[in-house]
Design a protein around this motif. Sequence first.
Motif, PDB file in Angstrom:
ATOM      1  N   ARG A  45       0.539  -1.011   0.059  1.00  0.00           N
ATOM      2  CA  ARG A  45      -0.183   0.423  -0.197  1.00  0.00           C
ATOM      3  C   ARG A  45       1.070   1.637  -0.134  1.00  0.00           C
ATOM      4  O   ARG A  45       0.456   2.354  -0.579  1.00  0.00           O
ATOM      5  CB  ARG A  45      -0.981   0.168   1.136  1.00  0.00           C
ATOM      6  CG  ARG A  45      -1.825  -1.188   1.699  1.00  0.00           C
ATOM      7  CD  ARG A  45      -2.390  -1.374   2.476  1.00  0.00           C
ATOM      8  NE  ARG A  45      -4.049  -0.157   2.013  1.00  0.00           N
ATOM      9  CZ  ARG A  45      -4.263   1.269   2.762  1.00  0.00           C
ATOM     10  NH1 ARG A  45      -3.721   0.936   4.075  1.00  0.00           N
ATOM     11  NH2 ARG A  45      -5.252   2.205   2.940  1.00  0.00           N
ATOM     12  N   PHE A  46       1.709   1.571   1.251  1.00  0.00           N
ATOM     13  CA  PHE A  46       2.603   2.189   0.975  1.00  0.00           C
ATOM     14  C   PHE A  46       3.865   2.062   1.369  1.00  0.00           C
ATOM     15  O   PHE A  46       3.725   0.982   2.331  1.00  0.00           O
ATOM     16  CB  PHE A  46       1.909   3.968   1.397  1.00  0.00           C
ATOM     17  CG  PHE A  46       1.634   3.613   3.077  1.00  0.00           C
ATOM     18  CD1 PHE A  46       2.696   4.097   3.668  1.00  0.00           C
ATOM     19  CD2 PHE A  46       0.545   3.387   3.235  1.00  0.00           C
ATOM     20  CE1 PHE A  46       2.356   3.321   5.196  1.00  0.00           C
ATOM     21  CE2 PHE A  46      -0.251   3.260   4.692  1.00  0.00           C
ATOM     22  CZ  PHE A  46       0.979   3.264   4.968  1.00  0.00           C
ATOM     23  N   ARG A  47       5.039   2.935   1.355  1.00  0.00           N
ATOM     24  CA  ARG A  47       6.146   2.255   1.585  1.00  0.00           C
ATOM     25  C   ARG A  47       7.164   3.958   2.212  1.00  0.00           C
ATOM     26  O   ARG A  47       6.598   4.868   1.257  1.00  0.00           O
ATOM     27  CB  ARG A  47       6.573   1.930   0.657  1.00  0.00           C
ATOM     28  CG  ARG A  47       8.877   1.549   1.213  1.00  0.00           C
ATOM     29  CD  ARG A  47       9.232   0.674   0.492  1.00  0.00           C
ATOM     30  NE  ARG A  47       8.745  -0.520  -1.023  1.00  0.00           N
ATOM     31  CZ  ARG A  47       9.223  -1.529  -0.110  1.00  0.00           C
ATOM     32  NH1 ARG A  47      10.563  -1.483   0.713  1.00  0.00           N
ATOM     33  NH2 ARG A  47       9.402  -2.328   0.638  1.00  0.00           N
ATOM     34  N   LYS A  48       7.702   3.777   3.083  1.00  0.00           N
ATOM     35  CA  LYS A  48       8.793   4.563   2.813  1.00  0.00           C
ATOM     36  C   LYS A  48      10.034   4.478   3.472  1.00  0.00           C
ATOM     37  O   LYS A  48      10.800   3.469   4.667  1.00  0.00           O
ATOM     38  CB  LYS A  48       8.336   5.760   4.365  1.00  0.00           C
ATOM     39  CG  LYS A  48       8.870   7.208   4.503  1.00  0.00           C
ATOM     40  CD  LYS A  48       9.558   8.023   4.156  1.00  0.00           C
ATOM     41  CE  LYS A  48      10.201   8.741   4.337  1.00  0.00           C
ATOM     42  NZ  LYS A  48      10.502  10.143   3.623  1.00  0.00           N
ATOM     43  N   ASN A  65      -3.770   7.023   7.910  1.00  0.00           N
ATOM     44  CA  ASN A  65      -2.309   7.331   7.724  1.00  0.00           C
ATOM     45  C   ASN A  65      -1.351   7.596   9.106  1.00  0.00           C
ATOM     46  O   ASN A  65      -0.366   8.113   8.987  1.00  0.00           O
ATOM     47  CB  ASN A  65      -2.402   8.285   6.963  1.00  0.00           C
ATOM     48  CG  ASN A  65      -3.519   9.780   7.661  1.00  0.00           C
ATOM     49  OD1 ASN A  65      -4.775   9.833   8.042  1.00  0.00           O
ATOM     50  ND2 ASN A  65      -2.800  11.241   7.861  1.00  0.00           N
ATOM     51  N   ASP A  88       1.974   9.598   7.442  1.00  0.00           N
ATOM     52  CA  ASP A  88       2.045   9.253   6.830  1.00  0.00           C
ATOM     53  C   ASP A  88       1.226  10.329   5.377  1.00  0.00           C
ATOM     54  O   ASP A  88       1.978  10.358   4.164  1.00  0.00           O
ATOM     55  CB  ASP A  88       1.420   7.914   5.929  1.00  0.00           C
ATOM     56  CG  ASP A  88       2.808   7.261   4.842  1.00  0.00           C
ATOM     57  OD1 ASP A  88       3.846   6.793   4.611  1.00  0.00           O
ATOM     58  OD2 ASP A  88       1.847   6.795   3.410  1.00  0.00           O
ATOM     59  N   ASN A  91       3.803  13.003   5.247  1.00  0.00           N
ATOM     60  CA  ASN A  91       5.147  12.057   5.096  1.00  0.00           C
ATOM     61  C   ASN A  91       6.463  12.952   6.553  1.00  0.00           C
ATOM     62  O   ASN A  91       7.389  12.958   6.154  1.00  0.00           O
ATOM     63  CB  ASN A  91       5.904  12.409   4.117  1.00  0.00           C
ATOM     64  CG  ASN A  91       7.120  12.000   4.201  1.00  0.00           C
ATOM     65  OD1 ASN A  91       7.083  10.417   4.295  1.00  0.00           O
ATOM     66  ND2 ASN A  91       7.578  12.008   2.812  1.00  0.00           N
TER      67      ASN A  91
END
Length: 349
Positions: A45-48, A65, A88, A91
């Motif tokens: 779904r998402f990555r950091k 988030n 997120d 950020n």
Amino acid sequence: MSSMNLEGRTKNELLYVGFNQDYGCFACGTDTGFFVCNCDPLKERFRKDFENGGIGIVEMLFKCNILALVGRGKNPRFPPNKVMIWDDYQNKCLAELEFKAEVKAVKLRRDRIVVVLENKVYIYNFADLKLVGQIDTASNPRGLCSLCPSNNVLAVPGIKAGSVHIENYDLHTTTIINAHTSGLSQLALNRDGNQLATTSEKGTLIRIFSCEDGTRLKELRRGADKADIYSLAFNADSTALCLSSDKGTIHIFGLTNAQRQQQVDKNTVNKQSSLSFMKDILPSYFSSEWSAAQFHVPEPHAICAFGSSPNSLMVVCADGTCYKYNYDIGKGECKQEWFGRFLRSDADE
């Protein structure tokens, strides 16, 4: 619990893996950041990624988030004694909580942040980060803690080894349960916060208790030999329980009659010894209820939880693999529906 600290246990980048509150997603901490995957279908779904360090705890708040992050690994992104509240969408970190000792676990719900240290648990109001409670515990290096996502119930180890301290903040009640004679290895609340499942360091028995008065409702047996239990979870309506251990076997138990304490249902779906009718004169081993269904995965470092579709189970493994199984408790059968990988390979970069 349905999360696992993987630091020092794998040859890959993973430091942590854990499901969110409804088991629809899982989060992974790595040597270089974190990422979140949807369970079914399996999809990132998402990555950091950070340039300077690892994340050892990633606690989600359902699918929103907001996450709680704790640094870990050879080069932690954040100090291991700090909890960072991460947005997120923006950020960036919105807030942080600092402690005098290393953070072992973090649990979130929409109104609370629970931070677990080895000998103490701190409870904060999410809106203003005000400290609203603290609980002393026995040594808790695993960071054992279960926070009910719907009702305001919290379960943590008690001061005495093998005991559990349950706080019901809505009813303003405290219940202490002497669950095992040896230390705890896992504990888990059901979705309603009225039942608690526990395992000890021996890993042979699973006990289920009423959170209201501490009554033991059911005792289940994983096996006869010692095992390290890695995860423990109820399904949505508390009719089944799953667990994973260092044996690589995933067990599924039926709990239909868990509320009928001190009664052995003749139609129980769990397996029992053919000598169980002699339970009054034979050792308790012969009257035990064994798992109704089970299956094996190649990677023993794994966590499991019930899937969103009926009679399904998700297994997330430390080697970067994920499985979905369908099960039939009545028939004692499990069938793999799919297998996938969630860790990127060098070829994917």
